[in-house]
Scaffold this motif. Structure first.
Motif, PDB file in Angstrom:
ATOM      1  N   SER A 100       0.832  -1.213   0.000  1.00  0.00           N
ATOM      2  CA  SER A 100       0.000   0.000   0.000  1.00  0.00           C
ATOM      3  C   SER A 100       0.863   1.258   0.000  1.00  0.00           C
ATOM      4  O   SER A 100       0.487   2.277  -0.589  1.00  0.00           O
ATOM      5  N   LEU A 101       2.023   1.185   0.635  1.00  0.00           N
ATOM      6  CA  LEU A 101       2.947   2.321   0.599  1.00  0.00           C
ATOM      7  C   LEU A 101       3.486   2.534  -0.816  1.00  0.00           C
ATOM      8  O   LEU A 101       3.608   3.676  -1.284  1.00  0.00           O
ATOM      9  N   LEU A 102       3.808   1.443  -1.500  1.00  0.00           N
ATOM     10  CA  LEU A 102       4.315   1.558  -2.865  1.00  0.00           C
ATOM     11  C   LEU A 102       3.242   2.042  -3.821  1.00  0.00           C
ATOM     12  O   LEU A 102       3.527   2.751  -4.792  1.00  0.00           O
ATOM     13  N   GLU A 103       2.014   1.675  -3.552  1.00  0.00           N
ATOM     14  CA  GLU A 103       0.910   2.174  -4.369  1.00  0.00           C
ATOM     15  C   GLU A 103       0.725   3.678  -4.162  1.00  0.00           C
ATOM     16  O   GLU A 103       0.419   4.413  -5.099  1.00  0.00           O
ATOM     17  N   ALA A 104       0.940   4.119  -2.921  1.00  0.00           N
ATOM     18  CA  ALA A 104       0.799   5.546  -2.623  1.00  0.00           C
ATOM     19  C   ALA A 104       1.929   6.363  -3.239  1.00  0.00           C
ATOM     20  O   ALA A 104       1.740   7.521  -3.627  1.00  0.00           O
ATOM     21  N   TYR A 105       3.113   5.755  -3.337  1.00  0.00           N
ATOM     22  CA  TYR A 105       4.273   6.462  -3.896  1.00  0.00           C
ATOM     23  C   TYR A 105       5.043   5.502  -4.792  1.00  0.00           C
ATOM     24  O   TYR A 105       6.094   4.980  -4.432  1.00  0.00           O
ATOM     25  N   PRO A 106       4.544   5.236  -6.001  1.00  0.00           N
ATOM     26  CA  PRO A 106       5.131   4.221  -6.879  1.00  0.00           C
ATOM     27  C   PRO A 106       6.542   4.546  -7.353  1.00  0.00           C
ATOM     28  O   PRO A 106       7.253   3.649  -7.818  1.00  0.00           O
ATOM     29  N   GLU A 107       6.961   5.811  -7.228  1.00  0.00           N
ATOM     30  CA  GLU A 107       8.308   6.186  -7.671  1.00  0.00           C
ATOM     31  C   GLU A 107       9.400   5.416  -6.927  1.00  0.00           C
ATOM     32  O   GLU A 107      10.528   5.286  -7.408  1.00  0.00           O
ATOM     33  N   VAL A 108       9.089   4.898  -5.732  1.00  0.00           N
ATOM     34  CA  VAL A 108      10.103   4.214  -4.932  1.00  0.00           C
ATOM     35  C   VAL A 108      10.279   2.750  -5.339  1.00  0.00           C
ATOM     36  O   VAL A 108      11.224   2.096  -4.905  1.00  0.00           O
ATOM     37  N   GLU A 109       9.403   2.265  -6.185  1.00  0.00           N
ATOM     38  CA  GLU A 109       9.485   0.869  -6.633  1.00  0.00           C
ATOM     39  C   GLU A 109      10.872   0.594  -7.217  1.00  0.00           C
ATOM     40  O   GLU A 109      11.378   1.332  -8.055  1.00  0.00           O
TER      41      GLU A 109
END
Length: 264
Positions: A100-109
């Motif tokens: 859910s954190l990655l969905e909120a800020y996908p740039e960190v993937e």
């Protein structure tokens, strides 16, 4: 290398000192017990043994917090520790929260370090969620060797109410674990934070714990210069300097967040 291990008398003194410390911390907070994360590693295993000795099994709640990068063996060992100590425990999957954190800020993937640290911080949030609900303290599992070089996640595994084994070098952790009856396969297992697949502590640190402990004891915590430490330990001066640099660069992790000095 320098032998940092305790004598038999010192081992029992440390055991008593740490268990008394845990009791004092819980009593001072008016808490009803302790919560701690169980990883299957030696640090959390020793801490669990000492916390149960200090408070009684009925007052300790363990959390096993697997992610997709966690190995089945380590998670099995974590549950085994809880079962052997007869403490209550829960297994809570953290990856849906991380997702859910990655969905909120996908740039960190794809940023392995950022995502790995996010996993550690999610675990801290869950530790405190349970601790707040049950009026317990979160007991940390970090040791002196890793704290000294900043090998922990700020506001992740470093976010706790107390550090019972925080003054023990890694070799002393293993030694005390054996002294209190931790099974040998757990006392000697390879250390890993499991923040990403295949990670091991010594590989990431770029130095063995034996060498790290020795440099910390003789130079960072001791009186010897870089050159004298290198000579005594028969290691490169560059290795000693790198440990010193890690210690200095991570000072902010071991301190409270700074604020400006008050104006006159």
């Amino acid at each position: 290398m320098i032998d940092v291990r305790f004598s038999e008398a010192e081992l029992e003194q440390r055991r008593e000192h740490i268990t008394e410390f845990i009791r004092e911390q819980v009593d001072a907070a008016g808490a009803d017990g302790a919560v701690l994360g169980l990883s299957g590693g030696i640090d959390s295993t020793l801490t669990a043994h000492l916390t149960v000795e200090a408070l009684g099994a009925e007052n300790v709640h363990g959390l096993v917090l697997p992610a997709t990068v966690s190995t089945e063996d380590n998670m099995s060992d974590a549950e085994r520790v809880a079962q052997d100590l007869e403490i209550s425990y829960d297994v809570l999957e953290i990856e849906p929260i991380v997702d859910s954190l990655l969905e909120a800020y996908p740039e960190v993937e794809g940023d392995r370090e950022a995502v790995g640290n996010a996993r550690a911080r999610v675990r801290a949030v869950l530790n405190y969620l349970v601790a707040n609900h049950e009026n317990r303290l979160v007991v940390g599992t970090g040791n002196r060797s890793e704290a000294a070089v900043g090998y922990f996640t700020k506001y992740g595994d470093g976010a706790v109410d107390c550090h019972p084994i925080g003054n023990l070098y890694k070799a002393q952790v293993r030694q005390l674990a054996r002294h209190v009856g931790v099974p040998e396969d757990l006392a000697s297992k390879t250390a890993t934070a499991e923040l990403w697949t295949g990670q091991t502590d010594e590989e990431e640190l770029g130095i063995s714990y034996e060498t790290l402990d020795s440099i910390l004891a003789t130079h960072v915590d001791g009186p010897l210069s870089v050159d004298a430490t290198a000579r005594v330990l028969e290691v490169d001066a560059d290795t000693v300097e790198r440990v010193r640099a890690m210690y200095e660069a991570s000072a902010h992790k071991r301190a409270a967040p700074p604020a400006p000095e008050p104006l006159e």
